[in-house]
Design an enzyme around this catalytic site. Sequence first.
Site, PDB file in Angstrom:
ATOM      1  N   GLU A   7       0.841  -1.245   0.005  1.00  0.00           N
ATOM      2  CA  GLU A   7      -0.015   0.020  -0.024  1.00  0.00           C
ATOM      3  C   GLU A   7       0.960   1.308  -0.023  1.00  0.00           C
ATOM      4  O   GLU A   7       0.469   2.230  -0.651  1.00  0.00           O
ATOM      5  CB  GLU A   7      -1.000   0.061   1.496  1.00  0.00           C
ATOM      6  CG  GLU A   7      -2.224  -0.983   0.912  1.00  0.00           C
ATOM      7  CD  GLU A   7      -3.141  -0.627   2.271  1.00  0.00           C
ATOM      8  OE1 GLU A   7      -3.256   0.523   2.469  1.00  0.00           O
ATOM      9  OE2 GLU A   7      -3.657  -1.637   2.678  1.00  0.00           O
ATOM     10  N   ASP A  83      -2.187  -3.853   3.660  1.00  0.00           N
ATOM     11  CA  ASP A  83      -2.327  -4.105   4.895  1.00  0.00           C
ATOM     12  C   ASP A  83      -3.151  -5.041   5.406  1.00  0.00           C
ATOM     13  O   ASP A  83      -4.198  -5.679   4.888  1.00  0.00           O
ATOM     14  CB  ASP A  83      -2.944  -2.598   5.520  1.00  0.00           C
ATOM     15  CG  ASP A  83      -1.651  -1.699   5.471  1.00  0.00           C
ATOM     16  OD1 ASP A  83      -0.786  -2.100   5.260  1.00  0.00           O
ATOM     17  OD2 ASP A  83      -2.016  -0.479   5.640  1.00  0.00           O
ATOM     18  N   TYR A 295       1.832  -3.842  13.626  1.00  0.00           N
ATOM     19  CA  TYR A 295       0.779  -3.083  12.982  1.00  0.00           C
ATOM     20  C   TYR A 295      -0.135  -2.097  14.089  1.00  0.00           C
ATOM     21  O   TYR A 295      -0.391  -2.685  15.098  1.00  0.00           O
ATOM     22  CB  TYR A 295      -0.122  -4.087  11.966  1.00  0.00           C
ATOM     23  CG  TYR A 295      -0.825  -3.211  11.153  1.00  0.00           C
ATOM     24  CD1 TYR A 295      -0.792  -2.691  10.184  1.00  0.00           C
ATOM     25  CD2 TYR A 295      -2.514  -3.517  11.199  1.00  0.00           C
ATOM     26  CE1 TYR A 295      -1.558  -1.913   9.205  1.00  0.00           C
ATOM     27  CE2 TYR A 295      -3.295  -2.918  10.496  1.00  0.00           C
ATOM     28  CZ  TYR A 295      -2.745  -2.211   9.411  1.00  0.00           C
ATOM     29  OH  TYR A 295      -3.863  -1.535   8.680  1.00  0.00           O
TER      30      TYR A 295
END
Length: 694
Positions: A7, A83, A295
């Site tokens: 991304e 993601d 994350y």
Amino acid sequence: MKLVIVESPNKCQTISKYLGKGYNVLASKGHLRDLAICGKEGLGVNIEDGFIPTYEISESKMGVVNKLKEEKNKASEVILATDPDREGEAIAWHLCQILGLDINQTKRLEFHEITRSSITKALEDPRLINMNLVNSQEARRIMDRIIGFRLSSLLKKKMNSQSAGRVQSATLKIICDHENEIINFVPEEYWTLAIKIKANKTLKANYYQFNNENFKITNKDDNDLVVKSITDKVKVSSVTSSTRSIESKPAFKTSTLQQEAFNAYHFSTTTTQKLAQELYEGLNIGGEHVGLITYIRTDSTALSDTYVYSTKEYIKNKFGEQYLGKRKLGKKALYVQEAHEAIRPTSNERTPEKMEKYLTAGQYKLYKLIYERAIASLMAPKQEDVTTVIFNSNNVSFKLEGSKTSFDGFTALLEEKKKDISLPEFKIGEEYPITDIINEQKFTEPPERYSEAKIVKIMEEKGIGRPSTYASTISILKLREYIEVNKGIIFPTENGMRTSYVLNKYFPNIVDATYTANMETKLDDILEGKETKIDILNSFYNSFNSEYQKASEIMYKDPHVETGEICPVCNSPLVIKHSKYGEFVCCSNYPKCNYIKKEPQQIEYTGENCPECGKPLIVRKGPNGNFVGCSGYPNCRYIKPVEKPKIELKVVKKCPQCGGDMVVKKGPYSRFLGCSNYPNCKYQEKIKYKSYKK
């Protein structure tokens, strides 16, 4: 050559280095396409034929798409590494549609930290696109489009408000309801009572009971009754000792990180997410680009077995085996994020002290919070020896509590502000003189306004939105001017209060937190395979459309507020209206009468005369800021710029290139050190943590 699509462009270099030769890593730069603005009501959704969406590639992403198509044609294989969340899964699916990839064959990499081991493991064990996750995201997007477009259009037509939305309107209602609580708050009287006693030192004991009952002192009569009962000394009636165990908090999830960053440093939710994104995507650490944390969009406090094992070894080696604590099992996370860990460092060896020289001040502060919280969550609790003493004076009881740390536990790592409160050794039956009685009348205060961090906490508790939407929801409310934020504290605007009131009146379900939370649960049901996308959308639309049709018929336009003045053109009342440029006064007989009242301008004289015609010079407003012009305009057009006051810049050191002064300058994102001889010398440096104080 295999093509890997991520991304963010910031990940490309790092992941490319980890994968090595034979891989070409490119970025989609987020979503490439979205629902088109076409069809009935511009929804981009064919509701009648089963909520069929029409997608279009955004114009700004055409260059990215063309590049990806070009590289795809050269590649032997395309691997998707977007993601690991609902939006990332949707982007991967859209990439398959745009590039003509087979979703049943295309490999999907899932990793939660940008490190060599994590990327390698994901490559060794790829999966396919999870269509349940994609369908859940698509259902959410369709619902948000229908609600957003239809309600926004209605609000614009009826009351000139900018927008409405499933999550933003429910959040706005919470803020406005709380504001009404503050406005309607009625203070209540209460009294505080304490005594000072003389032991080997002066101690303050607080009122506890009256006549062995929890008697509340709510007025002066109550206070006088209790105070008159107090003699000139107290007797020790009980002494109890106990041990108090204080557990460390779990590792951060998105919401708790935003809350703690605000409490510690007053970071806004947007600032916290920006800094966390930078730490996750990675920075140049000693010549290697490394992701420092896992994350950042997660509602899980779980930690991986690998991290728990390595951290326990780290704690044992640094502090000792007695500092090892139990693994915390937090509340079961929502299905969407169950595969995620809490936010933690990718390596305990990269301590905040070692990383400080590579980080900006903001990055360092946030990394230190994340690092210490994760390790402390696996450390032993702090132990305190607590002593509670009850004193009695003619049936009036007072309490005194002392505490002493017997084992520091996790606070050996975290800075602990609380100090021990040591007490003398008291024995039952001992008497001590009262040296002072302290009593004070007080009134309850209205509730405090919510901070951004508090709103995030409430959104999570009520199930409104998801970790990825907390910060953006607050940003939208600010952008629409429904709220104002001052030093992190939220104030609803007048327009925000009006909009929330109207939505609550005509669309009570849409702004209800329970309804919004239930919708999130149903979206999760799609993900788990318990419900189908079409069933959830039909159920939602039938209910919403019925409410919308009814509101469209009965919802009235807000009457304009009259000023009490009469229009000089047609003698109709003048009213206050709103536009995107602010309030203005005009004729209520519009469009038959177009009169708009012009407010008298405050003239600011400079004290100088025009060098061309001799008339006074005044400050005028222009499209690019203020300037000085002649008051004789338009006959005289003399102008000159406003002289800006000179700002003294703080000299930090000498420039290593030209010998000039290195001064603190403000850039678009942060302050930096730059040479005062700019543009002749363009040398600059990052400001290291603690090297510059505001």
